[in-house]
Design an enzyme around this catalytic site. Structure first.
Site, PDB file in Angstrom:
ATOM      1  N   PHE A  54       1.285  -1.107  -0.077  1.00 30.52           N
ATOM      2  CA  PHE A  54      -0.133  -0.391   0.378  1.00 30.52           C
ATOM      3  C   PHE A  54       0.776   1.225  -0.158  1.00 30.52           C
ATOM      4  CE2 PHE A  54      -4.054   1.304   1.666  1.00 30.52           C
ATOM      5  CZ  PHE A  54      -4.549   2.547   1.299  1.00 30.52           C
ATOM      6  N   GLU A 111       0.943   5.348  10.655  1.00 33.51           N
ATOM      7  CA  GLU A 111       0.512   4.093  10.855  1.00 33.51           C
ATOM      8  C   GLU A 111       1.162   3.907  12.437  1.00 33.51           C
ATOM      9  OE1 GLU A 111       2.883   1.372   8.650  1.00 33.51           O
ATOM     10  OE2 GLU A 111       1.966  -0.724   9.742  1.00 33.51           O
ATOM     11  N   SER A 166       2.745   2.488  15.441  1.00 32.74           N
ATOM     12  CA  SER A 166       4.449   2.328  15.632  1.00 32.74           C
ATOM     13  C   SER A 166       4.431   1.045  16.782  1.00 32.74           C
ATOM     14  CB  SER A 166       5.024   3.223  15.843  1.00 32.74           C
ATOM     15  OG  SER A 166       6.245   3.172  16.879  1.00 32.74           O
ATOM     16  N   ASN A 215      -6.717  11.755  -2.322  1.00 27.16           N
ATOM     17  CA  ASN A 215      -7.491  12.482  -2.938  1.00 27.16           C
ATOM     18  C   ASN A 215      -8.234  11.369  -4.343  1.00 27.16           C
ATOM     19  OD1 ASN A 215      -6.350  11.810  -6.099  1.00 27.16           O
ATOM     20  ND2 ASN A 215      -4.621  14.027  -5.386  1.00 27.16           N
ATOM     21  N   ALA A 216      -9.427  11.788  -4.954  1.00 29.80           N
ATOM     22  CA  ALA A 216      -9.932  10.675  -6.312  1.00 29.80           C
ATOM     23  C   ALA A 216      -8.847  10.311  -7.225  1.00 29.80           C
ATOM     24  CB  ALA A 216     -10.789  11.297  -6.297  1.00 29.80           C
ATOM     25  N   ARG A 227      -4.673  -2.041  -8.312  1.00 29.91           N
ATOM     26  CA  ARG A 227      -4.496  -3.234  -6.292  1.00 29.91           C
ATOM     27  C   ARG A 227      -6.104  -3.944  -6.461  1.00 29.91           C
ATOM     28  NH1 ARG A 227       1.093  -3.407  -5.273  1.00 29.91           N
ATOM     29  NH2 ARG A 227       1.601  -2.238  -5.181  1.00 29.91           N
TER      30      ARG A 227
END
Lengths: 239, 239, 239, 239
Positions: free
Chosen positions: C84, C94, C96, C182-183, C193
Site C-alpha cells: 500500500f 500507521e 508504531s 484524493n480521488a 490493486r
C-alpha cells in the site's frame, strides 16, 4: 535601451546531462524477481531486455523506469513554461525576473504554425490561417513586445525594482530553465504534450509546448531506445 | 530445506550509479541569476561555489539541489524498509516475495546495539542492556526465524503460493532494493534518520535505519563534499 | 502473556471523513473554461455534469479530480501495508511498534482464498488448493505466530525495547493506519490493486490488498457516483 | 472591444471548502501511539491536544498534519501564479487562455507597495519609491496593458486562435485558480512566501505573492488555531 529586440520562432532544448539507459530499467526490474544486483550479467542479452521492458510498459509496472535522470536546459516562452511546470514530478530552476534584468527575446509563430482553431471545446483542431491573419498576428505581437520592453526599460531606468517592472512583459517572452526528470515522468509528459496519430489521447496540446516536447523526445529516444520503443508500442501511455 | 539460515548484524549500501556533484547545484542556481548555461565557466572558482551553496542551504533555496541523482542498492531488514519507504520523494524497486522464494537471511542485533529504552514517549534514549538481555534477544530471534523459515518451506513444498507462504516471515528478514534519490530528498532523509550532537531534531531514529543512513551519508559526502558541508553547517536541516 | 492471540481472515476499512463529491470535480474543471466560481449554479444539471466528468476521465484531464480528500482507517496485515505504502501520492500515519506494544492479531487466509499459483511470471493466476494445503497453511501460520508472539513477550518482559523485540513478529501481523487520498490517487490505486474482467491490466494484485481496495472502492462509489462511473467506463484507468 | 479594462491593486482568496481541524492532527498522531480511532474520545482535552501538536511541530513529525484539505479560489496576476505553482505538493486548476477569452483585468501596485530594491543579491530589502517613480510605474503598466489587450482583441477579431493571441498579454494579467493543499504543504508555502520578524528565513518573498499568502494564512489560522500557534512557535518552519 541597450539591447536590441529579438524575435524567435523556435524552441531550444539541450541535454545537459543524463544517467539514463535501458539497462537501468532492467536492473531495477530484476531486483523484484531475481535479487540479482550484478551489473555485469545484466543487459547482455538484448532481446531478453527488450521483452522485459515491453512487458513492464504494457502492464504499467512503472517504478523500474524511475531510476533514471535527464537534465535539460530549455528556452521557450513563458506561456510554454506555465504549462510545463504543471508537471509536478520534476525539478525546475528557471531564470528569475526578480534577480536579473530580462533580455528582450520574444516568440512569434512561424508561418508553419496553424493559427485557426476549429471544432468545439474538447475536440479542437487547428487549420492554417490566411496570410492576412498571419500578418496581423506578427504585427500585433511585435508592436506589443516593443512597447512592453520600452516601458520595462523606462521603469528600470527610473530605479523601479525589476520584480515590479517585469509586470508589463508579455507571456511570449523567452525564459530558460533547467528541468530534471526521470524516464517515467518524461513519458507522462510526452503522452500529454505531444499529439500523434494512434495516440491514446485525442486532446491536442498547444503546438509550442509540443515543439519543446518533440526535442526532449528525440533525446530520450536516443538515450533509451528500447524503452522508447516500448512507450510507442503501448500507445504512448506512460507506464 | 536447501538453504542454511544466515544471521547478519550489518546493513549494506552500495552506490550503484550517480549523477551528482556540487557543480550541478551551482549550475542550476546560476540559471536564476545569470542565465549562464556554459558548462565550462562554472564551478571553476571553488570558493565562490562554496559560498553560493552555503547560501542556498542556509536560506532553504532547495530546488537547485534536486538536479542530481543517486541510486543505491540496499540490503536491510524489512522493518527498516518499512520506515525507509515512508519517504515519498524517492524511487524504489524491492525484491518481491510474490515472484521469488525468499532467502533465509535474518538480522540480529550486534553486541553494540543498545537494547534498553529509557525516558518517556517523545524523548527516549537508549542504554546498553545486560548480557542476559542480549542473550534472550538473540535466542528469541533465532528460534523464531528458524521455525518461521521451516514453516515457509513446508508451505512451499506443499504447493502453496509464495505470496501466501511468506506471511510467516518475520520483519527481521533481509530484503534488498534499489532506491534513487536526489540530493535534496537525501538530505531530508538524513535529517530525520540520523541522530547527531547538534542536530536540530532531538527525536531518535531507530538505530537500524540509522546504520543504513550513515552508509548513504558517506557516499553523499564523497560525491558532493561542498553540499555536504553546507548541510552540516545549517544544522543538518534539508534545504 | 496477557493478551490472547486472535486470528482474523478479513480486512477492515472505515471512512473516517471525506470532502469528496462529483460537484468538486465539476467546479474545478469549469474554472478552466468559464472562470465560474459560483457554487450555486454549478452541478445543477446532473446530465451535463456527467458528460463533463466522462470527458475528463476519458481524455485524462486528471487534475480536477484532485480537489477531493478521503481519509480511511485501515486494519490489515503488514504485508498489505508494505504494498500500500508504495503509493506515494497519499498521506499515511500507521501505528508504531516503537511507541506501543503490538497486539497479537494475525491474518490467516479464509477457505475462499485461492492458495495455488499457476502460470509463469508475469501472467500468474490462482486456483483453489486442496483442503490439505489449506490445513498446512493455517497450521504453519498459527504455529509461527504463536511462537513469535511468545518470544516478543519474553523480550519485553526482560526489559528489551519494543523496537528491538518486534523483529520477531511476522508480516501477517495486523497493523492499522490512517490514509488520506484524493480521488485521482485513489483511482490509480484501484486500477493497480484490483483485478476486474475488462480491466486494462492483466497483472493480478495480491488478493489481500485487493480485499482492502474493494472496501475503499465501495466508499468511493458512494461518495462520487458519477466519477466512479466514469472510471469504470474508461477501463478503470486513472485519469 | 466590448470589455472595459480594469486595474486592480488587490488579491482575492476565497476558502471554497475545507476538511481541516486540529482534531484531525491529533487523531492521526495518536494512531502511532495508541491505535485509538474513536472519534468521540479524542480532542476533548484541549490542553493535551495543544501539547501534542506543539510537540509534533517542534520535532518535525510532519505526517499527522497531512490528513487535512483546504481548497481556495485565488485571483492574482500571472506572475504570482508562476511562483505559486512551483509548490508541487498541491492540486491546481487554473482558468485557461486556450479555452476562453481572457478578461482585461490587470494588476497595478498600490501606493503602499515599496517600489525600490536596495542591498545586494540574497539580502535585498525594499524601500518606498518617490511619487514620480510610482507614477512612471502606473503609467507604464497601464499603457502596456491597454495596447496588449487591444492587440489581443484585434487578433481574436481576425479569427486567430485564443491560444495564439494571448501571447501578447502581460504577466500582470489576473488569472484565477482552485488550489487544494493539506496543512503541512500550506505551512511550507507560508514559510517561504511570507516574511515575518523572527522568521527563520531572511529571504524576502515578492510582496504580491505574500499578499495572497497572508489571506490564506488568515483562513488557516481560523480553521486550525492550535496548529497555527504551533507553526508560529516553531519559527514558522513547516514540520
Amino acid at each position: 535601451m541597450s539591447d536590441e529586440i529579438i524575435f524567435r520562432e523556435d524552441m531550444s532544448v539541450e541535454l545537459v546531462k543524463s544517467s539514463a539507459s535501458d539497462a537501468d530499467v532492467v536492473w531495477a526490474a530484476r531486483v523484484s524477481t531475481a535479487g540479482d544486483k550484478s551489473l555485469e550479467d545484466v543487459g547482455v542479452d538484448a532481446s531478453k531486455s527488450e521483452g522485459l521492458i515491453n512487458y513492464l510498459a504494457r502492464e504499467r509496472h512503472g517504478s523500474p523506469f524511475e531510476h533514471t535522470s535527464m537534465t535539460f536546459f530549455v528556452s521557450a516562452p513563458i506561456f510554454v513554461f506555465r504549462e510545463f511546470m504543471r508537471h509536478r514530478i520534476a525539478s525546475y530552476n528557471e531564470e528569475s525576473g526578480r534577480y536579473r534584468e530580462l533580455k528582450p527575446v520574444f516568440y512569434v509563430p512561424s508561418k508553419d504554425r496553424k493559427l485557426v482553431q476549429i471544432g468545439k471545446a474538447g475536440s479542437y483542431t487547428f487549420v492554417e490561417g490566411t496570410s492576412e491573419q498571419y500578418e496581423i498576428t506578427v504585427a500585433s505581437i511585435k508592436e506589443t513586445c516593443q512597447l512592453a520592453y520600452e516601458n520595462y526599460q523606462k521603469m528600470l531606468a527610473a530605479g523601479v525594482a525589476r520584480e515590479v517592472a517585469r509586470a508589463v512583459l508579455p507571456v511570449t517572452l523567452y525564459s530558460s530553465m533547467y528541468v530534471t526528470m526521470n524516464a517515467r515522468a518524461l513519458m507522462n509528459f510526452l503522452s500529454l504534450r505531444t499529439a500523434r496519430d494512434g495516440s491514446h489521447f485525442p486532446s491536442y496540446p498547444q503546438r509550442e509546448i509540443e515543439m519543446v516536447a518533440e526535442k526532449m523526445e528525440a533525446h530520450f529516444a536516443k538515450l533509451m531506445p528500447i524503452t522508447y520503443g516500448a512507450f510507442e508500442k503501448s500507445g504512448r501511455i506512460a507506464p
